[in-house]
Structure formats: structure tokens, C-alpha cells
Design a protein around this motif. Structure first.
Motif, short mmCIF file in Angstrom:
data_model
loop_
_atom_site.label_atom_id
_atom_site.label_comp_id
_atom_site.label_asym_id
_atom_site.label_seq_id
_atom_site.Cartn_x
_atom_site.Cartn_y
_atom_site.Cartn_z
N ARG A 88 0.85 -1.20 0.00
CA ARG A 88 0.00 0.00 0.00
C ARG A 88 0.88 1.24 0.00
O ARG A 88 2.04 1.19 0.41
CB ARG A 88 -0.90 0.05 1.25
N ILE A 89 0.30 2.36 -0.41
CA ILE A 89 0.99 3.65 -0.34
C ILE A 89 0.18 4.57 0.57
O ILE A 89 -0.93 4.99 0.22
CB ILE A 89 1.12 4.30 -1.74
N TYR A 90 0.75 4.84 1.75
CA TYR A 90 0.14 5.79 2.68
C TYR A 90 0.82 7.14 2.52
O TYR A 90 2.02 7.22 2.26
CB TYR A 90 0.33 5.32 4.13
N LEU A 102 -4.66 3.08 12.89
CA LEU A 102 -5.76 3.14 11.93
C LEU A 102 -5.79 1.95 10.98
O LEU A 102 -6.84 1.57 10.47
CB LEU A 102 -5.65 4.42 11.10
N PHE A 103 -4.59 1.41 10.68
CA PHE A 103 -4.45 0.32 9.71
C PHE A 103 -3.47 -0.70 10.28
O PHE A 103 -2.57 -0.34 11.05
CB PHE A 103 -3.86 0.84 8.38
N GLU A 104 -3.62 -1.97 9.88
CA GLU A 104 -2.56 -2.94 10.16
C GLU A 104 -1.49 -2.76 9.10
O GLU A 104 -1.72 -3.05 7.92
CB GLU A 104 -3.09 -4.38 10.13
N LEU A 105 -0.34 -2.25 9.50
CA LEU A 105 0.75 -2.02 8.55
C LEU A 105 1.40 -3.34 8.20
O LEU A 105 1.44 -4.27 9.01
CB LEU A 105 1.76 -1.04 9.14
N LYS A 106 1.93 -3.41 6.95
CA LYS A 106 2.51 -4.66 6.48
C LYS A 106 3.82 -4.42 5.75
O LYS A 106 4.06 -3.32 5.23
CB LYS A 106 1.52 -5.37 5.53
N ILE A 124 4.52 6.25 11.60
CA ILE A 124 4.26 4.80 11.64
C ILE A 124 3.36 4.47 12.83
O ILE A 124 2.39 3.71 12.70
CB ILE A 124 5.59 4.03 11.71
N ALA A 125 3.66 5.05 13.99
CA ALA A 125 2.85 4.78 15.19
C ALA A 125 1.40 5.22 14.98
O ALA A 125 0.45 4.49 15.30
CB ALA A 125 3.47 5.47 16.40
N ASP A 163 -0.92 -0.83 16.34
CA ASP A 163 -0.57 -0.15 17.60
C ASP A 163 0.93 -0.27 17.90
O ASP A 163 1.33 -0.70 18.98
CB ASP A 163 -1.41 -0.71 18.75
N ILE A 164 1.72 0.11 16.92
CA ILE A 164 3.18 0.06 17.06
C ILE A 164 3.63 1.26 17.90
O ILE A 164 3.23 2.40 17.63
CB ILE A 164 3.84 0.10 15.66
N GLU A 165 4.46 1.01 18.91
CA GLU A 165 5.00 2.10 19.72
C GLU A 165 6.01 2.90 18.88
O GLU A 165 6.83 2.31 18.16
CB GLU A 165 5.73 1.54 20.94
#
Ligand code: MN
Length: 229
Positions: A26-28, A188-192, A182-183, A93-95
Motif C-alpha cells: 500500500r501507499i500511505y 488506523l491500519f494494520e501495517l505490512k 508509523i505509530a 498499535d506500534i510504539e
């Protein structure tokens, strides 16, 4: 497993020093991440509380510059030079303190924008998709490995059009540095692995015309050269 028709190629970006390419999931994108740019776009108050996010489709990638077609349905194509962060892992929910562990590498890209359609969408409170997520709206350089260059907190970010300096800042000026982006995104999204993040543009956005050449640079990290056709 079979599919009812042939699948499309996975969009990808080259990696400096590797024959293998980075496959794009994806492109955020984050908006208003430099105060001077937020002001030039007429934002009344620069909010540090809530970042503005939007997405582009993965196949909007134009790999390593080259020829970028002028899009349909606009009379005001704008450049936005941005640092691009490429993820090798993700999660929810990455710190912020651990977010940089997710980073594969860094590049430079253009968040190409149909500014006239964006202005109309803003005026009516409509979504930005047609202004931001059109075909070939995401030219990106080759990626540099974080394992080689580390995680830059200072680097000059600049764009020249036909040799003329149009945008020039330092990524140290970002309101939300990449770890915080990133945090926030991961709430909002599960990053991959495979996600790219465009980290926002500094002041100096402006028009591109057919025939214009561009050179975007994240100093000592990445260069993106191309032409609007
Ligand atoms: Mn942008």
C-alpha cells in the motif's frame, strides 16, 4: 489456487545494491507535515495533534522516474517532493519507540496532485481520491537500505524543475517524524511489509507541465529524475 483471469504484476521499486525489488503493498501519505507548506495551502492553524492521512493505489507507482504521463482531467498538476519510507514489517498499535524497526529503507518520491480537483474537493468537503490517487501519481526512486544508512533524522530534501530549485527543506522540519507517522498509522491500519509511506511535502509546491524535467533529491540517500510527457 487459480484466478478467473491473469493477475497483474505486483508494483515494485528497485533497491540500491540488490537485484531483488521491493514489492509494494500500500501507499500511505501524510498531509500538512511541514508547517510552511500547511500555511501556503491556507490551513488556518497548523495542528500537531492529528495528522492528515490519505492513500494512493499501489499501482500508482512510477518506478525510478523516467517518463511520467500528464494526467487527464486537470489543468493544474502539482509537484510535492517527499521522503519515502519503505516498511519490511508492520503490525497494529506500534510504539513510536519501536517503529523504526519496521523500516526497510528510504527513498524520495513525488506526491503528484491534481491541485484544481483537490481545491474543489476541499471546498465541498469531498474525498481527495481523484486529486491524489490517479494513475502514475507516485514516482519513487530506488530505495536505500536502512541497514546501510541508518535512520536519517536530518537530510536535505529538494526538488529542481528544469534545473530551477522549487522546494528545499530539511526532513528535520517534519511535524511528525517517520517513527511517529508509523505509530499513528498503525492505530488506523494494520501495517505490512511492502507498505510505502510518503512523509509530506515542504513549502514551494507548484505546477508541472508537459516536457518539464524534474530532479528530486534526499541528500546522500536517493535521487529521482524524470520528465512529464
Ligand atoms: Mn503530499
Amino acid at each position: 489456487m487459480s484466478f478467473v483471469f491473469d493477475t497483474l504484476a505486483i508494483p515494485s521499486v528497485p533497491v540500491v545494491g540488490s537485484h531483488a525489488r521491493f514489492p509494494v503493498h500500500r501507499i500511505y501519505c501524510i498531509g500538512r507535515n511541514y508547517a510552511e507548506h500547511a500555511r501556503e495551502m491556507g490551513a488556518e492553524a497548523v495542528s500537531c495533534a492529528q495528522p492528515v492521512f490519505f492513500l494512493k493505489p499501489a499501482d500508482a507507482i512510477v518506478s525510478n522516474g523516467g517518463e511520467v504521463p500528464y494526467p487527464s482531467a486537470t489543468k493544474e498538476l502539482h509537484h510535492e517532493v517527499e521522503m519515502v519510507v519503505a516498511l519490511q514489517s508492520g503490525g497494529r498499535d506500534i510504539e513510536a519507540s519501536r517503529a523504526l524497526d519496521c523500516v526497510f529503507g528510504y527513498g524520495v518520491g513525488l506526491d503528484l496532485t491534481r491541485r484544481d480537483l483537490q481545491a474543489a474537493a476541499k471546498a465541498k468537503g469531498l474525498p481527495w481520491d481523484i486529486a491524489k490517487g490517479f494513475d502514475a501519481s507516485a514516482p519513487v526512486s530506488a530505495l536505500r537500505l536502512a541497514s546501510e544508512i541508518g535512520h536519517p533524522s536530518r537530510a536535505r530534501l529538494s526538488l529542481r524543475v528544469n534545473g530551477e530549485l522549487r522546494q528545499d527543506t530539511n526532513i528535520a522540519e517534519m511535524i511528525f517524524p517517520e517513527a511517529e507517522i508509523i505509530a499513528e498509522l498503525s492505530k488506523l491500519f494494520e501495517l505490512k511489509a511492502g507498505d510505502l509511506i510518503f512523509t509530506g511535502t515542504p513549502a514551494g509546491v507548484g505546477p508541472l507541465a508537459r516536457g518539464d524535467t524534474f530532479r528530486a533529491e534526499l541528500e546522500n540517500i536517493a535521487v529521482l529524475e524524470g520528465r512529464i510527457v
